[in-house]
Design a protein around this motif. Structure first.
Motif, PDB file in Angstrom:
ATOM      1  N   PRO A  18       0.846  -1.206   0.149  1.00 26.98           N
ATOM      2  CA  PRO A  18      -0.235   0.276   0.171  1.00 26.98           C
ATOM      3  C   PRO A  18       0.951   1.440   0.382  1.00 26.98           C
ATOM      4  O   PRO A  18       1.959   1.293   0.250  1.00 26.98           O
ATOM      5  CB  PRO A  18      -0.377  -0.106   1.061  1.00 26.98           C
ATOM      6  N   LEU A  19       0.574   2.438  -0.353  1.00 32.55           N
ATOM      7  CA  LEU A  19       1.200   3.407  -0.621  1.00 32.55           C
ATOM      8  C   LEU A  19       1.806   4.191   0.720  1.00 32.55           C
ATOM      9  O   LEU A  19       2.594   4.976   0.953  1.00 32.55           O
ATOM     10  CB  LEU A  19      -0.335   4.411  -0.815  1.00 32.55           C
ATOM     11  N   ALA A  20       0.662   3.823   1.733  1.00 35.65           N
ATOM     12  CA  ALA A  20       1.500   3.911   3.385  1.00 35.65           C
ATOM     13  C   ALA A  20       1.110   3.105   4.343  1.00 35.65           C
ATOM     14  O   ALA A  20       0.217   3.154   4.878  1.00 35.65           O
ATOM     15  CB  ALA A  20       0.565   5.404   3.558  1.00 35.65           C
ATOM     16  N   PRO A  21       1.790   2.524   3.844  1.00 41.78           N
ATOM     17  CA  PRO A  21       1.484   1.457   5.331  1.00 41.78           C
ATOM     18  C   PRO A  21       1.701   1.857   6.780  1.00 41.78           C
ATOM     19  O   PRO A  21       2.671   2.015   6.758  1.00 41.78           O
ATOM     20  CB  PRO A  21       2.483  -0.088   4.810  1.00 41.78           C
ATOM     21  N   PRO A  22       1.000   1.019   7.352  1.00 44.74           N
ATOM     22  CA  PRO A  22       0.372   0.391   7.782  1.00 44.74           C
ATOM     23  C   PRO A  22      -1.083   0.278   6.966  1.00 44.74           C
ATOM     24  O   PRO A  22      -2.278  -0.150   6.753  1.00 44.74           O
ATOM     25  CB  PRO A  22       0.153  -0.400   9.005  1.00 44.74           C
ATOM     26  N   LYS A  23      -1.902   1.538   6.934  1.00 40.69           N
ATOM     27  CA  LYS A  23      -2.901   1.990   6.345  1.00 40.69           C
ATOM     28  C   LYS A  23      -3.540   1.825   5.110  1.00 40.69           C
ATOM     29  O   LYS A  23      -2.118   1.672   3.782  1.00 40.69           O
ATOM     30  CB  LYS A  23      -2.837   3.794   6.077  1.00 40.69           C
ATOM     31  N   VAL A  24      -4.514   1.837   4.640  1.00 40.20           N
ATOM     32  CA  VAL A  24      -4.988   1.025   3.592  1.00 40.20           C
ATOM     33  C   VAL A  24      -6.165   1.703   3.096  1.00 40.20           C
ATOM     34  O   VAL A  24      -7.092   1.086   4.402  1.00 40.20           O
ATOM     35  CB  VAL A  24      -4.874  -0.970   3.415  1.00 40.20           C
ATOM     36  N   GLY A  25      -6.480   2.468   2.161  1.00 38.26           N
ATOM     37  CA  GLY A  25      -7.764   3.130   1.877  1.00 38.26           C
ATOM     38  C   GLY A  25      -8.379   1.971   1.034  1.00 38.26           C
ATOM     39  O   GLY A  25      -7.177   1.758  -0.129  1.00 38.26           O
ATOM     40  N   MET A  26      -9.793   1.151   1.424  1.00 36.40           N
ATOM     41  CA  MET A  26     -10.566   0.938   0.227  1.00 36.40           C
ATOM     42  C   MET A  26     -11.446   1.068  -0.017  1.00 36.40           C
ATOM     43  O   MET A  26     -12.693   1.587   0.478  1.00 36.40           O
ATOM     44  CB  MET A  26      -9.827  -1.065   1.251  1.00 36.40           C
ATOM     45  N   TYR A  27     -11.974   1.019  -1.111  1.00 37.11           N
ATOM     46  CA  TYR A  27     -13.245   1.668  -1.569  1.00 37.11           C
ATOM     47  C   TYR A  27     -14.009   0.451  -2.119  1.00 37.11           C
ATOM     48  O   TYR A  27     -13.447  -0.048  -3.696  1.00 37.11           O
ATOM     49  CB  TYR A  27     -13.074   3.035  -3.045  1.00 37.11           C
ATOM     50  N   CYS A  28     -15.186  -0.177  -2.284  1.00 43.16           N
ATOM     51  CA  CYS A  28     -15.913  -1.128  -2.987  1.00 43.16           C
ATOM     52  C   CYS A  28     -17.123   0.191  -3.183  1.00 43.16           C
ATOM     53  O   CYS A  28     -17.865   0.931  -2.802  1.00 43.16           O
ATOM     54  CB  CYS A  28     -16.256  -1.644  -1.994  1.00 43.16           C
ATOM     55  N   CYS A  29     -17.798   0.000  -4.831  1.00 40.92           N
ATOM     56  CA  CYS A  29     -18.539   0.389  -5.199  1.00 40.92           C
ATOM     57  C   CYS A  29     -19.905  -0.086  -4.678  1.00 40.92           C
ATOM     58  O   CYS A  29     -20.176  -1.540  -4.764  1.00 40.92           O
ATOM     59  CB  CYS A  29     -18.540  -0.104  -7.139  1.00 40.92           C
ATOM     60  N   GLY A  30     -21.185   0.312  -4.490  1.00 38.75           N
ATOM     61  CA  GLY A  30     -21.632  -0.412  -2.941  1.00 38.75           C
ATOM     62  C   GLY A  30     -23.223  -0.068  -3.852  1.00 38.75           C
ATOM     63  O   GLY A  30     -23.183   0.281  -5.231  1.00 38.75           O
ATOM     64  N   PRO A  31     -24.398  -0.280  -3.468  1.00 37.47           N
ATOM     65  CA  PRO A  31     -25.785  -1.141  -4.626  1.00 37.47           C
ATOM     66  C   PRO A  31     -26.813   0.602  -4.944  1.00 37.47           C
ATOM     67  O   PRO A  31     -25.962   0.935  -4.002  1.00 37.47           O
ATOM     68  CB  PRO A  31     -26.261  -1.367  -2.727  1.00 37.47           C
ATOM     69  N   THR A  32     -27.243   0.495  -5.892  1.00 45.14           N
ATOM     70  CA  THR A  32     -27.521   0.946  -6.425  1.00 45.14           C
ATOM     71  C   THR A  32     -28.837   0.558  -5.288  1.00 45.14           C
ATOM     72  O   THR A  32     -29.533  -0.668  -6.347  1.00 45.14           O
ATOM     73  CB  THR A  32     -28.034   0.115  -7.679  1.00 45.14           C
ATOM     74  N   VAL A  33     -29.641   1.134  -5.029  1.00 45.73           N
ATOM     75  CA  VAL A  33     -30.691   0.730  -4.261  1.00 45.73           C
ATOM     76  C   VAL A  33     -32.020   1.393  -4.522  1.00 45.73           C
ATOM     77  O   VAL A  33     -32.755   2.182  -4.262  1.00 45.73           O
ATOM     78  CB  VAL A  33     -30.586   1.375  -2.455  1.00 45.73           C
ATOM     79  N   TYR A  34     -32.934   0.322  -5.229  1.00 45.29           N
ATOM     80  CA  TYR A  34     -33.397   0.437  -6.080  1.00 45.29           C
ATOM     81  C   TYR A  34     -34.880  -0.493  -6.461  1.00 45.29           C
ATOM     82  O   TYR A  34     -35.515  -0.793  -6.480  1.00 45.29           O
ATOM     83  CB  TYR A  34     -33.828   0.937  -7.797  1.00 45.29           C
ATOM     84  N   ASP A  35     -34.736  -1.488  -5.657  1.00 45.70           N
ATOM     85  CA  ASP A  35     -33.873  -3.336  -5.050  1.00 45.70           C
ATOM     86  C   ASP A  35     -33.557  -3.925  -4.261  1.00 45.70           C
ATOM     87  O   ASP A  35     -32.837  -3.531  -3.612  1.00 45.70           O
ATOM     88  CB  ASP A  35     -34.326  -4.074  -6.133  1.00 45.70           C
ATOM     89  N   PHE A  36     -34.214  -4.827  -3.446  1.00 46.10           N
ATOM     90  CA  PHE A  36     -32.997  -5.889  -3.201  1.00 46.10           C
ATOM     91  C   PHE A  36     -32.001  -6.373  -3.579  1.00 46.10           C
ATOM     92  O   PHE A  36     -32.208  -7.385  -4.463  1.00 46.10           O
ATOM     93  CB  PHE A  36     -34.089  -6.734  -2.199  1.00 46.10           C
ATOM     94  N   ALA A  37     -31.192  -6.355  -2.814  1.00 45.04           N
ATOM     95  CA  ALA A  37     -30.420  -7.256  -3.437  1.00 45.04           C
ATOM     96  C   ALA A  37     -29.908  -8.151  -3.614  1.00 45.04           C
ATOM     97  O   ALA A  37     -30.724  -8.914  -3.443  1.00 45.04           O
ATOM     98  CB  ALA A  37     -28.714  -6.554  -2.693  1.00 45.04           C
ATOM     99  N   HIS A  38     -29.813  -8.734  -4.796  1.00 46.94           N
ATOM    100  CA  HIS A  38     -29.222 -10.570  -5.125  1.00 46.94           C
ATOM    101  C   HIS A  38     -27.906 -10.919  -4.044  1.00 46.94           C
ATOM    102  O   HIS A  38     -27.537 -10.471  -4.189  1.00 46.94           O
ATOM    103  CB  HIS A  38     -29.904 -10.518  -6.619  1.00 46.94           C
ATOM    104  N   ILE A  39     -28.137 -12.608  -5.165  1.00 46.46           N
ATOM    105  CA  ILE A  39     -27.223 -12.873  -4.471  1.00 46.46           C
ATOM    106  C   ILE A  39     -26.094 -13.251  -4.450  1.00 46.46           C
ATOM    107  O   ILE A  39     -24.602 -13.076  -4.788  1.00 46.46           O
ATOM    108  CB  ILE A  39     -27.077 -15.063  -4.411  1.00 46.46           C
TER     109      ILE A  39
END
Ligand code: AMP
Ligand code: ZN
Length: 466
Positions: A18-39
């Motif tokens: 990582p760029l500045a250990p021990p820190k890690v910046g992590m981004y995950c694209c989240g849900p589009t909230v128009y329905d229940f999330a599927h499996i």
């Protein structure tokens, strides 16, 4: 040993630095909230949870960000059809999403920014791109990203997916967030207000409108994690155009490398087919819970395949999860009994190092489960032979807990035993105490009829599902 991960950017397995250990910046694209999330969605979010948990296991200090896409074409359609407000419409699915996330024992992200609460950041990012000449206002009041201008600045469009510009239809312009994969099109950063948007719009220097989907993620990830950060995740369908466009917008605005490691999870199929409502193979998490499966069984099942392999989800496979988990539960239960005799602990069991060696290898989860089940077999054997001391059992439990901090499957707890069954077990204990053995036996039979056996152990009665 160091962790190695497959980086879509380099198309190779790389040492994780990582760029500045021990820190890690992590981004995950989240849900589009128009329905229940599927499996399928849950496969990706459980994968992202595995990455977060494993980085933490490796002593990295992770800042986990997951956005909520709460304005977008499908959402606007949903609001219109439900004749409700944007917040009310998205709020119900957002609440359901986080409840489901808990059911699957995924750790809650540290930041959960909503797109509608970051309109100012989005506008300012678009303004930067306009000022640099990479974005332009069209006649309809929408603002587009110019791929030609971006490439003209010496920037590379096509970092994640090698693009052959000669073979692709280039130079088109799209307002839709999800455009054809064979076209390289200028995409909308700001969409001018349209009549069908109703009251869903915001003022901006370019006129009233709303943000495009791609720009949301650039604005929110950089706001929390800075202009350059370590890990960005999502399902493989997001590689192009969504993630490619995120890179273009971010690097176009800052001139700095956006993300060091791009991780993508392969898709989930159901019975070998793409999930679709019309095929009747579409499951939300709630559909599976209604069929009697538990969150833990579903999590286990989603964690059985390597993240870069397509996972064929079947109800039969989910049944298999019950058996696998029962083996772990039984072993850990026995260890607890043995360990209870004295509390001392001895040095680390090699379960942890072997498990970690497997996951260091690009999260080789099949090998990691192999290590776990070999340990279960070995441990059961030693318990059966009576050759495991209580301190060894305590150390083994300790090791299991460390491993489970990554797997997150826990062990069957009393909480999963229905209240009615617990009450019967207590009534039986009371009957035995009162020396009413006839009543105690009758309760034992009743429990059996309900699918539970009761075993008397030195630590008291123990309930087990038949
Ligand atoms: P969405 O709510 O549609 O934006 O999707 C949320 C996440 O689920 C994204 O990371 C998608 O890539 C992922 N996703 C969508 N369908 C599947 C699938 N069938 N298998 C695995 N991940 C999926
Ligand atoms: Zn995104």
């Amino acid at each position: 040993m160091g962790l190695k991960l497959f980086n879509t950017l380099s198309r190779s397995v790389q040492e994780f630095a990582p760029l500045a250990p021990p820190k890690v910046g992590m981004y995950c694209c989240g849900p589009t909230v128009y329905d229940f999330a599927h499996i399928g969605n849950w496969r990706t979010f459980v994968f992202s949870d595995l990455v977060r948990r494993y980085l933490e296991f490796k002593d990295f200090r992770v800042t986990h960000v997951m956005n909520i896409t709460d304005v977008e074409d499908k959402i606007i359609r949903g609001v219109r059809e439900a004749k409700t407000t944007l917040r009310e419409f998205t709020g119900q699915y957002e609440t359901a999403f986080f409840a489901d996330m808990k059911t699957l024992n995924c750790l809650e992200p540290h930041h959960k920014p909503r797109a509608t609460e970051h309109i100012a950041e989005i506008i300012s990012l678009i303004e930067k791109l306009v000022a640099r000449g990479i974005a332009y206002e069209a006649a309809d009041g929408s603002v587009y990203f110019s791929i030609e201008k971006y490439r003209g600045c010496g920037c590379n469009y096509g970092q994640l997916l090698k693009l052959n510009f000669d073979e692709m239809r280039a130079g088109e312009r799209v307002k839709s967030d999800e455009y054809a994969k064979e076209s390289v099109a200028d995409f909308a950063l700001w969409k001018a207000r349209a009549p069908e948007d109703g009251d869903i719009f915001w003022p901006s220097p370019f006129g009233e409108g709303r943000p495009g989907w791609h720009i949301e993620c650039s604005a929110m990830s950089m706001k929390v994690l800075g202009e350059s950060f370590d890990v960005h995740l999502g399902g493989e369908d997001l590689i192009f155009p969504h993630h490619e466009d995120e890179i273009a917008q971010s690097e176009g605005a800052t001139g700095k490398p956006f993300v060091k490691y791009w991780l993508h999870g392969a898709h989930l199929l159901v019975e070998g087919k793409k999930m679709s409502k019309s095929l009747g193979n579409f499951f939300t998490l709630r559909d599976l819970l209604a069929k009697g499966f538990t969150g833990r069984e579903i999590r286990y099942s989603l964690l059985t395949a390597h993240y870069r392999e397509t996972f064929n989800f079947t109800l039969e496979g989910l049944q298999g999860a019950k058996t696998a988990l029962a083996r772990i539960d039984e072993c850990v239960g026995k260890l607890r009994e043995v360990a209870g005799r004295d509390g001392q602990q001895v040095g680390p069991a090699n379960l942890v190092s072997r498990f970690s060696a497997a996951l260091d290898d690009d999260l080789n989860i099949s090998a990691a489960w192999g290590v776990v089940f070999e340990w279960v077999r070995e441990t059961n054997k030693r318990i059966a032979e009576n050759s495991l001391s209580s301190s060894e059992a305590a150390a083994a439990l300790d090791a299991w807990e460390k491993v489970d901090s990554v797997l997150g499957i826990g062990t069957k707890s009393e909480a999963e035993i229905p209240a009615e069954i617990l009450a019967l077990a207590e009534a039986r204990t009371a009957a035995k105490k009162a020396k009413d053995f006839k009543c105690a036996d009758a309760i034992r039979d009743e429990l059996k009829a309900k699918g539970w056996v009761i075993e008397d152990t030195p630590k008291g009665p123990k309930l087990k599902k038949i």
